[in-house]
Design a protein around this motif. Structure first.
Motif, PDB file in Angstrom:
ATOM      1  N   LYS A   1       0.829  -1.204   0.000  1.00 42.61           N
ATOM      2  CA  LYS A   1       0.000   0.000   0.000  1.00 42.61           C
ATOM      3  C   LYS A   1       0.865   1.255   0.000  1.00 42.61           C
TER       4      LYS A   1
ATOM      5  N   SER B   1       0.872   4.017  -2.955  1.00 43.65           N
ATOM      6  CA  SER B   1       0.547   5.419  -2.672  1.00 43.65           C
ATOM      7  C   SER B   1       1.465   6.385  -3.419  1.00 43.65           C
ATOM      8  N   GLU B   2       2.570   5.894  -3.922  1.00 45.08           N
ATOM      9  CA  GLU B   2       3.503   6.714  -4.697  1.00 45.08           C
ATOM     10  C   GLU B   2       3.067   6.863  -6.153  1.00 45.08           C
TER      11      GLU B   2
ATOM     12  N   LYS C   1      -3.448   7.900  -9.391  1.00 45.32           N
ATOM     13  CA  LYS C   1      -4.718   7.170  -9.354  1.00 45.32           C
ATOM     14  C   LYS C   1      -4.852   6.309 -10.611  1.00 45.32           C
TER      15      LYS C   1
ATOM     16  N   GLU D   1      -7.584   5.218   1.061  1.00 44.08           N
ATOM     17  CA  GLU D   1      -6.520   4.859   2.008  1.00 44.08           C
ATOM     18  C   GLU D   1      -5.156   5.300   1.484  1.00 44.08           C
ATOM     19  N   LEU D   2      -4.910   5.166   0.195  1.00 45.58           N
ATOM     20  CA  LEU D   2      -3.635   5.597  -0.383  1.00 45.58           C
ATOM     21  C   LEU D   2      -3.439   7.106  -0.204  1.00 45.58           C
ATOM     22  N   ALA D   3      -4.509   7.881  -0.318  1.00 47.44           N
ATOM     23  CA  ALA D   3      -4.429   9.330  -0.084  1.00 47.44           C
ATOM     24  C   ALA D   3      -4.057   9.608   1.373  1.00 47.44           C
TER      25      ALA D   3
ATOM     26  N   ILE E   1      -2.350   7.606   3.321  1.00 45.43           N
ATOM     27  CA  ILE E   1      -0.952   7.184   3.469  1.00 45.43           C
ATOM     28  C   ILE E   1      -0.020   8.298   3.000  1.00 45.43           C
ATOM     29  N   ARG E   2      -0.344   8.922   1.873  1.00 48.91           N
ATOM     30  CA  ARG E   2       0.478  10.031   1.367  1.00 48.91           C
ATOM     31  C   ARG E   2       0.527  11.169   2.384  1.00 48.91           C
TER      32      ARG E   2
ATOM     33  N   ALA F   1       2.136   3.539   6.113  1.00 53.32           N
ATOM     34  CA  ALA F   1       0.987   2.676   5.811  1.00 53.32           C
ATOM     35  C   ALA F   1       0.820   1.653   6.924  1.00 53.32           C
TER      36      ALA F   1
END
Length: 174
Positions: free
Chosen positions: A61, A65-66, A69, A97-99, A101-102, A107
């Motif tokens: 994850k 996130s890097e 989209k 969730e990735l947003a 994490i950024r 994560a």
């Protein structure tokens, strides 16, 4: 491998297993080294070289996130594989969730791959801030949560900085 002593050191600090995964194409990763703590109750399985689904692992994850989209949507199936009742199976939920994490810089995986398994990952970056991998600590949920995300992530960020200095492009003789 040069990162093993660092992983061993931080495994003792967080008193849980710590691993390093090299970043691959499209959010993929390979766990290449692991350090373990001295515990009676521990996760004995060595994870080095084993494949993990990126949507159901903290390192996966983190690396996803890097990506943009569009890249994430292109890489992953519309319906994500379910491993437990807590696994994220929706692309929309995963993108949210990735947003997060950024924003937070780490994560978390909590029972999504296996019930009772908790993992926290932070990025490892080279001198130019390019992501080269992830460092993660994992163990039983209850024990990991007692330490808290901020404490664990703080230690892992220090480990990631040490590994980044060793593996970064400016240190060609490392």
């Amino acid at each position: 491998m040069k990162v093993k002593p660092i992983l061993d050191k931080y495994a003792q600090v967080v008193n849980e297993t710590v691993n390093f995964a090299l970043s691959g194409p499209g959010g993929s990763f390979d766990i290449v080294a692991e350090g373990t703590a001295r515990r009676i109750l521990t996760i004995e399985e060595q994870l080095v070289g084993k494949p993990f689904p990126p949507h159901a692992s903290s390192s996966g994850k983190l690396l996803l996130s890097e990506l943009s989209k569009e890249q994430v949507l292109h890489l992953l199936p519309e319906k994500l594989e379910k491993f437990t009742a807590h696994t994220i199976t929706s692309q929309d939920v995963l993108l949210r969730e990735l947003a997060q994490i950024r924003t937070q810089g780490f994560a978390v995986l909590d029972g999504e791959l296996e019930i009772g398994l908790y993992s926290l990952s932070v990025p490892v970056r080279d001198a130019e801030e390019k992501i080269i991998g992830a460092i993660a600590s994992y163990g039983p949920s209850e024990r990991m949560k007692m330490q808290g995300e901020q404490a664990i992530s703080g230690h892992l960020i220090k480990a990631a900085a040490e590994i980044g200095r060793i593996l970064g492009p400016r240190n060609s003789e490392a």
